[in-house]
Scaffold this active site. Structure first.
Site, PDB file in Angstrom:
ATOM      1  N   LYS A   1       0.857  -1.193   0.000  1.00 51.93           N
ATOM      2  CA  LYS A   1       0.000   0.000   0.000  1.00 51.93           C
ATOM      3  C   LYS A   1       0.888   1.237   0.000  1.00 51.93           C
ATOM      4  CE  LYS A   1      -3.828   2.179   2.523  1.00 51.93           C
ATOM      5  NZ  LYS A   1      -4.738   2.060   3.678  1.00 51.93           N
TER       6      LYS A   1
ATOM      7  N   LYS B   1      -2.142  -1.663  -3.822  1.00 56.45           N
ATOM      8  CA  LYS B   1      -2.952  -0.448  -3.837  1.00 56.45           C
ATOM      9  C   LYS B   1      -2.036   0.760  -3.914  1.00 56.45           C
ATOM     10  CE  LYS B   1      -6.331   2.053  -1.007  1.00 56.45           C
ATOM     11  NZ  LYS B   1      -7.029   2.132   0.293  1.00 56.45           N
TER      12      LYS B   1
END
Length: 325
Positions: A195, A248
């Site tokens: 992330k 992500k």
């Protein structure tokens, strides 16, 4: 003239031929649709920066799920926007928290739907960070206990998947241990393993009311310039017991998706994030692009890069388009 060359166009000369040899396919079953549930009644309010995405109160939730099931979507991820926040995000792990109530309601009415629970503190803390804050510092280890408590409460509510998004070191190990100790050893963890500290999250923070009140999240989310760090992060989560690996954002990180797919034998999930969604929606509303063809191309690129599943706000639109085809 004696020329030697390959005629690649033979396999492109009709729609039927192109379909026959297509290597990568999108399916409705690939999609996980994000839902933002809020306290209160009779609320279905569009997120200002995310066209066609809504804050939904529990009394309208079944109507929303009915639509998804009718489109063939088989999985959702639930985000909560609580009415009250505090320093330690206690509504995140309250058994009657907004996410817990939403999960219970969905599973009671739609038991076949796979429900993932976002497991983080940022929407629930008064300071907007993903962990306990002391003297301006985000504390890693004390936060792990609260994340485990949150995961256990979500599993108790009926969550099929725990999806921790906080990026504290050791969060998968802490949550796996907590779930196992509480008797939820069969509940998988879909880790936000990779992330990045991305500028593409802006509209989501509008939707989740989770903008940090001071500083930023670069201390615990990854530098967008780093590639090898992604493999270290993913490897840690695999060792600690993750069952899925999320990358992500997605669109600017297709190389990372391919790296993760090549190195780990677990399902890989792309999060097609809010900024990626809102840019396309805005351009389409201005008539600058063809939304359908752009979205299909973008999501196909994620599948081609190696993902098995895609968390996307476009799930409804694409499911309709696939049905039409």
């Amino acid at each position: 003239m004696d020329l030697q060359f390959n005629r690649h166009r033979r396999l492109r000369n009709s729609a039927g031929m192109r379909s026959l040899v297509r290597e990568t396919h999108l399916r409705t079953e690939d999609f996980i649709y994000p839902i933002f549930v809020v306290e209160g009644e009779k609320i279905k309010k569009e997120v200002p920066s995310m066209p066609d995405v809504y804050h939904i109160s529990l009394d309208y939730l079944n109507e929303e799920i009915d639509e998804l099931v009718g489109l063939g979507i088989q999985s959702v991820i639930v985000f909560g926007v609580p009415a009250e926040k505090d320093e330690v995000g206690s509504q995140a792990y309250h058994d009657l928290g907004i996410v817990q109530k939403a999960i219970s309601q969905i599973k009671e009415s739609f038991p076949e739907l796979v429900v993932a629970a976002d497991t983080c503190l940022c929407q629930y803390t008064s300071h907007g960070h993903c962990g306990i804050v002391e003297n301006g510092k985000i504390l890693n280890d004390p936060t792990l206990n609260l994340l485990a408590k949150t995961a256990i409460s979500q599993a108790r509510a009926g969550a099929d998947i725990i999806a921790p998004s906080n990026m504290m070191d050791g969060f998968v190990a802490a949550i796996r241990h907590g779930l196992d100790e509480a008797g939820f050893e069969d509940v998988p963890i879909m880790s936000y393993a990779v992330k990045y500290a991305s500028a593409f999250y802006g509209p989501f923070r509008d939707a989740a009311h989770s903008t940090p009140q001071f500083g930023d999240r670069k201390e615990y989310q990854m530098d967008p310039a780093n590639r090898m760090e992604a493999l270290r992060e993913a490897e840690s989560d695999v060792i600690e017991g993750a069952d899925f690996l999320i990358v992500k954002p997605a669109l600017s990180y297709l190389d990372i998706i391919r790296d993760v797919k090549n190195n780990f034998n677990l399902p890989v999930v792309a999060y097609n994030v809010s900024g990626e969604y809102s840019m396309i929606k805005a351009a389409a509303q201005n008539g600058w692009i063809d939304e359908k063809t752009i979205v299909i191309e973008m999501l196909t690129s994620m599948k081609r890069a190696g993902v098995d599943l895609i968390i996307t706000y476009f799930a409804k639109d694409v499911s309709r388009w696939l049905k039409q085809e």
